[in-house]
Enzyme design. Structure first.
Site, PDB file in Angstrom:
ATOM      1  N   HIS A 342     -58.538 -23.837  26.230  1.00 13.38           N
ATOM      2  CA  HIS A 342     -59.568 -23.863  25.195  1.00 13.38           C
ATOM      3  C   HIS A 342     -60.731 -24.732  25.632  1.00 13.38           C
ATOM      4  CE1 HIS A 342     -61.269 -25.690  21.350  1.00 13.38           C
ATOM      5  NE2 HIS A 342     -61.627 -24.430  21.310  1.00 13.38           N
ATOM      6  N   SER A 343     -61.948 -24.210  25.516  1.00 16.67           N
ATOM      7  CA  SER A 343     -63.168 -24.969  25.780  1.00 16.67           C
ATOM      8  C   SER A 343     -63.126 -25.544  27.203  1.00 16.67           C
ATOM      9  CB  SER A 343     -63.317 -26.064  24.721  1.00 16.67           C
ATOM     10  OG  SER A 343     -64.543 -26.734  24.843  1.00 16.67           O
ATOM     11  N   LEU A 344     -63.280 -26.851  27.353  1.00 20.82           N
ATOM     12  CA  LEU A 344     -63.260 -27.452  28.675  1.00 20.82           C
ATOM     13  C   LEU A 344     -61.931 -27.208  29.383  1.00 20.82           C
ATOM     14  CD1 LEU A 344     -64.689 -29.269  30.780  1.00 20.82           C
ATOM     15  CD2 LEU A 344     -63.675 -31.234  29.622  1.00 20.82           C
ATOM     16  N   SER A 346     -60.287 -24.501  29.492  1.00 21.59           N
ATOM     17  CA  SER A 346     -60.344 -23.222  30.198  1.00 21.59           C
ATOM     18  C   SER A 346     -61.055 -23.369  31.536  1.00 21.59           C
ATOM     19  CB  SER A 346     -61.052 -22.178  29.328  1.00 21.59           C
ATOM     20  OG  SER A 346     -62.421 -22.512  29.150  1.00 21.59           O
TER      21      SER A 346
END
Length: 641
Positions: A342-344, A346
């Site tokens: 998720h977000s960073l 990923s």
């Protein structure tokens, strides 16, 4: 049935036979920021009860009982519950038989085992003798009145009990709280829902890597709680959409395991919190703490030192959790593993996966695999106990600086040797592999008229230039001990980070070396999510595929948008009707009075201006409500494998 006898030996009424109370096992768990007693599943509770009975009989029992799908181990003897795959506070466990609900509360809470044993003994005496209206006093001043089998109340203090009549009623005019409602056995508490248990067979394993900060959503839940929600959601989908297959044993369950890297960055030997604390201004402390805990994570990942720390922490935890999982599930098909970032998170996972195909020459040959071998090579074996006590390995050592080694108690001489090794290790990681002369010349002299760009694909990813461009040049990305079948990027900024690194095109035949599947999942209102398709094909002009709602309805943001549009239209219509009515009234008034034309026009204009102003204010409220909804809309994920 049993017969009760009075003092004279005469037979009294026929009484129902006394039945031993059914015990159910509970554990303390944080839900929505509050510690609550949560029941184990029916299967887990039965297993714990079996071990408890073995202890009562003096038999040998296992040290731990695996519960909640094997994610927690319970010590029946110590009454503790410990997480297996991640760090979590040890939870309290209780064998529960009696419950109470305080006034104004909706949740029944179990009594502790000693208190319940006293209640059960008193209940047994009343049930076998047929004598009720029994009062049980406790040293704390609490008292419990058993009027009959079904009506039992608990007074929180002795003073309350003195004010109660024989039915337990308390005069509320005296400012005394009403007594607690008491229930015997979990079967009599309708508010407590107990599930049957999770499927034993695991068909797929999904690792969940969080983004910036220690919390993952607007409810301030961490990655463990969010992963619990994903697991429950996947389980409900199986029960509603694949019930026949589940009943026939054709499908098992999907296991979700969280991967926490935030703690590795912020605390411990290589933690940055102590460094940030020294340089952070004391003003607006809450906002600065939020910035240090969340936004700065992205900056730290772009730095050589802490980017290495994060990459190694994520890889180490993935390998560790996977090894534990295989040890506890030896029959699992290790080819059915995926990761969701998720977000960073990923971006971190993407960089790690993009470097799984590098050759040893690209990451530097001759690396020593164990801390013990490093110490032995430098003649520092005697200091191995220090690192072993702190549970440090080679990956942790290379994260340390001079102050960390000093805090560990390493003397000056050995400390200097270790610092030289750490520095040389970092230099080896930064130094790219030598490129063929022809390749260097081609890179130095691009074709005239050709736009400068960097292309990379499956065939060229293993070269040093492509590998170092994909990630950060100064970071040596470690290897995973397993391959993946899919990578799910949730609300991912991968595309924008690649653009910042100078990568403006991805060849269509590009593949992650050890992960054939890649899915970019995002919400249209997520401000940090970006599309990656245009980087693969610049002429790509298709809308993203909409993930259908699992209940067959529209997505939440579309429903809210339509509802708000309908509400706004209704308000406008009502305002127009009010305006028309007011206008008609004013017109009738002016016609019925002998006002001049100028006076009549002035009155009508004033009414019109007032109505238009009211409409503008109402429309502003509507737009403000829309904006608030869009900005506060949480990131919603439905992940179905």
């Amino acid at each position: 049935e049993s017969t009760a006898y009075g003092a004279d030996g005469a037979s009294q009424e026929q009484l129902p036979a006394y039945e031993e109370v059914h015990a159910h096992w509970f554990h303390k768990k944080t839900i929505a920021g509050k510690l609550q007693w949560t029941p184990f599943s029916l299967v887990d509770s039965m297993r714990l009860e079996d071990v408890h009975q073995m202890l009562l009989r003096g038999e040998a029992v296992p040290g731990f009982v695996a519960t909640m799908g094997g994610r927690y181990d319970v010590s029946v003897e110590e009454r503790t519950c410990s997480a297996v795959y991640w760090q979590e506070t040890v939870a309290e466990v209780c064998r529960c038989t009696w419950f109470y609900r305080a006034e104004g509360e909706t949740i029944f809470v179990p009594y502790d085992e000693a208190f319940s044993a006293r209640l059960e003994a008193e209940y047994h005496a009343g049930a076998t003798t047929g004598t009720w209206n029994r009062r049980l006093e406790f040293p704390s001043g609490d008292s419990v009145v058993m009027h009959n089998r079904d009506v039992i109340v608990h007074f929180a203090a002795a003073a309350d009990a003195q004010l109660a009549d024989e039915w337990g009623a308390v005069d509320r005019d005296l400012g005394v709280m009403r007594p607690r409602v008491v229930k015997r056995g979990v079967a009599d508490v309708d508010e407590i829902v107990i599930d049957d248990g999770e499927a034993a067979r695991i068909d797929h394993l999904v690792f969940v890597v969080h983004g910036i900060g220690s919390v993952c959503d607007l409810r301030f839940r961490d990655v463990i709680e969010c992963t619990d929600g994903m697991r429950l959601h996947a389980r409900s989908l199986v029960e509603t959409h694949f019930c026949e297959a589940a009943a026939a044993g054709a499908c098992g369950r999907v296991e979700y395991l969280p991967v926490q890297w935030h703690t590795s960055l912020h605390v411990g030997p290589a933690g940055v919190d102590r460094l940030l604390k020294a340089i952070t201004l004391p003003s607006i402390s809450k906002l600065r703490h939020y910035t240090n805990d969340t936004i700065l994570d992205a900056l730290f990942y772009t730095s050589p030192k802490y980017g290495q720390t994060i990459a190694e922490a994520v890889t180490h935890k993935l390998n560790r959790i996977f090894a534990l999982f295989l040890a506890r599930n030896p029959s699992f098909d290790r080819t059915r593993v995926s990761v969701a970032g998720h977000s960073l998170g990923s971006l971190i996972v993407f960089d790690i996966l993009a470097h799984q195909g590098e050759t040893p020459e690209e990451v530097g040959e001759g690396e020593v695999d164990s801390l013990a071998a490093v110490l032995q090579g430098m003649g520092l074996e005697e200091y191995g106990a220090i690192f072993e006590r702190e549970q440090m390995d080679l990956n942790t050592l290379i994260m340390c600086d001079a102050s960390d080694l000093k805090d560990l108690g390493v003397p000056m001489g050995p400390r200097k040797k270790l610092l030289i090794y750490i520095q040389e290790h970092a230099e080896r990681k930064r130094k790219p592999a030598k490129k063929p002369l022809q390749q260097q010349q081609q890179q130095e002299k691009p074709d005239a008229g050709q736009q400068e760009k960097l292309e990379f694909g499956g065939s060229s990813l293993s070269t040093a230039s492509a590998a170092y461009t994909m990630g950060q040049v100064a970071v040596a990305y470690p290897k995973l001990d397993f391959n993946l079948c899919a990578f799910f990027a949730l609300g991912s900024p991968i595309a924008v980070f690649l653009t910042v690194r100078g990568v403006n095109e991805v060849c269509e035949d590009y593949r992650l070396p050890t992960c054939p599947g890649f899915f970019n999942i995002f919400h249209p209102f997520d401000p940090v999510a970006y599309r990656i398709e245009p980087m693969i094909n610049k002429s790509f002009d298709l809308k993203p595929v909409l993930i259908p709602h699992h209940k067959g309805r529209k997505r939440m943001h579309l429903e809210i948008k339509e509802n708000m549009a309908r509400i706004g239209s209704d308000i406008k219509q009502q305002l127009m009707e009010t305006f028309r009515s007011t206008w008609h009234t004013v017109a009738e008034f002016t016609r019925s009075h002998t006002l001049g034309q100028e006076q009549m026009d002035a009155v009508q204009k004033a009414v019109m201006d007032s109505a238009i102003e009211d409409m503008s204010k109402e429309q502003g409220v509507i737009e403000l409500g829309k904006q608030t909804l869009w900005e506060s809309f949480p990131y919603v994920l439905t992940l179905v494998l």
